[in-house]
Design a protein around this motif. Structure first.
Motif: not given
Length: 638
Positions: A483-487, A545-549, A558-562
């Motif tokens: 998935i991340f390769d395709a992104l 996803l845009s951060k490739h995490v 997710r928001f806490e990681k961001l």
């Protein structure tokens, strides 16, 4: 002359636990001595390491952040909202504060004097039990527990059937003792040898004279007040607090809190005048109250029928209700309920495999999708799941898929019997479309990502939040890599996802009224899931996803990681995390109250304060949607 301020304080306190359990006259005596503290955003009430104070706190207006600091890094543990209590440590122990409390926004806080509170709540076991829970959640060192993989200790409801509270307390039967003629060094060596935190000083007839704890050694020896060779009589706390055999867990709790102690000496007749027979510790009380999640998990693992799994899962709803009633932080609740949900699913797969005529022909993995995949499934919801199996030669493909479709049918049927409804859109592993080989899944995701359209984005919003519940995790990891390769090879997909994430309008109208449904069955009801929660879920997914995490599905996490990755947007992302948890908690409470999913809410049934709490959660939705429009250049794309 009436004290109108005290009356207003009392009127507020009686709306919330544990003050709603205190008689009005006694409650007014507390209110008369409450201090009212005004805090600007960012003001600190107390810091980690500060000495315990002579009061605890309650939020009157605004919100208070509780922050854990380690290695010069701050992490938001929870946010206390209107009606929440915090800073309960002084009621339970003399240790310093473990967390820092600061104003998340402009706030008013009530400081409740401990002495006045104790006098008013004396002999009220329900009050003290509530405070024990608050201490174990808000002041508990959850970080150590997570590292040790322990499950959060929970508490049972306050009613006459509360067997755990009114059962006989289990205490240490043969406590370690020393004679009054001993030196502190001799006592400390005994404590060290037996790996215990306290020792009882007794006379020749084994009557308890005093107690020495690790804290006594730290405060009286390490500080130089006494030498290590001093007599134990100079260091021990005396007289000891005693009780007799047969005391209940509730009695033990009450005495510990009332006397601000962590150890209770058990003697033959309950007084200091007879022989010591045991010691009840705070830890013993917690164990007696029961580690219910552990019991449920054991029941799940031992279940050999779907009926028993349903029974265990139904107990989880009771557990969830109790957690919410006692204001346990949602982060704890999510982890526990998610663990139980995954354990149920795993056991269902194991039992389903037993129904098959042969072992799996190749390795496979069962994936939970949607809310369960994100670790946000607190109530019974419909199923979202999928199955991935190892690639096989073309000649074996049909037979292999046939096997896994039969297995998936057994699994989804059992989950349905347990209480998880079939998915109306048939997004389940029993559907041939969602029971695929690894290569097929990779191609499916690649098509969605590189050829995005409205349907692809809809499916992605469900299938991109997956979690391996059972089977070969490496298959799921390989799928994530694909998935991340395709992104890496597209930007259009992010624009489509962004467009989907901002399409839901603000939950409030121009006049700051709730936007409600206008069709027949749900007319005038507020859809908290679609209008408030989904915009945050979609935004969190897109941004992470845009951060490739990888391997981070939970919306709050997710928001806490961001927030950690983008310090300049920390406040926004932390607000989004808090808002989502608050909305999920609100939805869950409504679902339990009305026996449904909690998705649709009758606004008429809400209090003014509940409506204000909801509205406070809506600002981060607007702000993060505006951020998405700018970051992904959606102005001309929507």
């Amino acid at each position: 002359m009436k004290n109108s301020i005290a009356e207003r304080v009392g009127d507020f306190l009686e709306k919330y636990p544990p003050f709603d359990l205190i008689k009005p006259k006694k409650l007014l005596s507390i209110a008369e001595n409450v201090s009212i503290i005004y805090l600007e955003k960012g003001d600190t009430l107390f810091k980690a390491g500060d000495s315990s104070q002579d009061h605890f706190y309650m939020v009157r207006d605004g919100a208070i952040s509780l922050i854990h600091t380690a290695n010069n890094t701050q992490e938001l543990v929870s946010i206390s909202d209107v009606g929440d209590i915090f800073g309960v440590r002084p009621l339970i122990t003399k240790e310093n504060y473990k967390l820092t409390a600061s104003a998340h926004e402009e706030s008013i806080v009530y400081a409740i004097p401990i002495q006045d509170f104790q006098e008013a709540a004396e002999n009220n076991s329900k009050v003290y039990k509530y405070l024990i829970t608050a201490f174990a959640t808000n002041a508990y060192d959850s970080y150590s527990a997570e590292e040790n993989k322990e499950i959060f200790v929970d508490y049972l409801p306050n009613n006459s059937q509360d067997l755990a509270t009114f059962q006989t307390a289990n205490y240490t039967k043969n406590p370690i003792t020393c004679s009054v003629a001993s030196t502190l060094q001799e006592a400390a060596l005994k404590m060290s040898k037996n790996k215990i935190g306290c020792i009882i000083v007794v006379d020749n007839e084994k009557k308890p004279l005093g107690i020495i704890t690790n804290s006594d050694i730290k405060n009286k020896i390490a500080t130089g007040l006494y030498t290590i060779t001093t007599s134990v009589s100079n260091v021990m706390s005396s007289p000891v607090i005693t009780s007799k055999k047969g005391l209940t867990v509730a009695d033990g709790q009450l005495q510990m809190i009332k006397n601000n102690i962590g150890h209770l000496c058990i003697t033959k007749d309950g007084t200091v005048n007879t022989r010591l027979v045991g010691v009840l510790t705070h830890h013993d009380v917690l164990v007696s109250l029961g580690n219910i999640p552990s019991v449920i998990l054991k029941e799940i693992k031992r279940a050999n029928r779907t009926k028993k799994l349903r029974s265990a899962r139904l107990k989880t709803n009771t557990l969830l209700k109790n957690y919410l009633e006692q204001n346990i932080p949602l982060s704890h609740i999510i982890k526990i309920i998610s663990q139980i949900n995954d354990a149920v699913t795993k056991r269902v797969v194991e039992l389903s495999l037993q129904k098959m005529n042969s072992k799996p022909p190749v390795k496979f993995a069962w994936m939970a999708l949607g809310s369960q995949g994100r670790g946000e499934q607190l109530l019974f919801t419909d199923q979202d799941n999928a199955l991935v199996f190892e690639d096989v030669p073309e000649a074996k493909y049909e037979k292999t898929k046939e096997y896994f479709l039969e297995l998936a049918n057994h699994i989804t049927k059992a989950l349905n019997k347990i209480g998880f409804e079939y998915c109306d859109a048939d997004m389940m592993g029993s559907n041939p479309e969602w029971c695929l080989s690894l290569t097929e899944w990779k191609q499916q995701f690649r098509n969605w990502i590189l050829q995005p359209n409205e349907k692809a984005i809809l499916l992605s919003s469900i299938f991109f939040d997956y979690n391996c519940v059972y089977g070969e995790r490496s298959l799921v990891d390989e799928l994530s890599d694909a998935i991340f390769d395709a992104l890496e090879n597209t930007s259009a997909f992010f624009k489509f996802m962004g467009s989907n994430a901002v399409k839901s309008p603000s939950p409030l109208s121009f006049f700051r009224q709730f936007v409600v449904e206008d069709h027949d069955e749900q007319k005038d009801l507020f859809n908290i899931k679609n209008r408030a929660m989904m915009p945050l879920i979609d935004a969190g997914r897109l941004l992470i996803l845009s951060k490739h995490v990888k391997h981070l599905n939970n919306t709050g996490d997710r928001f806490e990681k961001l927030a950690a990755m983008e310090p300049e947007n920390k406040e926004l992302f932390e607000s989004c995390s808090y808002a989502f948890k608050a909305l999920l908690k609100f939805k869950t409470k409504q679902g339990l109250l009305h026996g449904n999913s909690g998705k649709y809410i009758s606004l008429e049934s809400l209090t003014k304060e509940e409506k204000l709490k909801l509205k406070r959660c809506f600002k981060p939705i607007h702000d993060v949607q505006e951020t998405l429009k700018i970051r992904f250049d959606l102005k001309n794309f929507i």
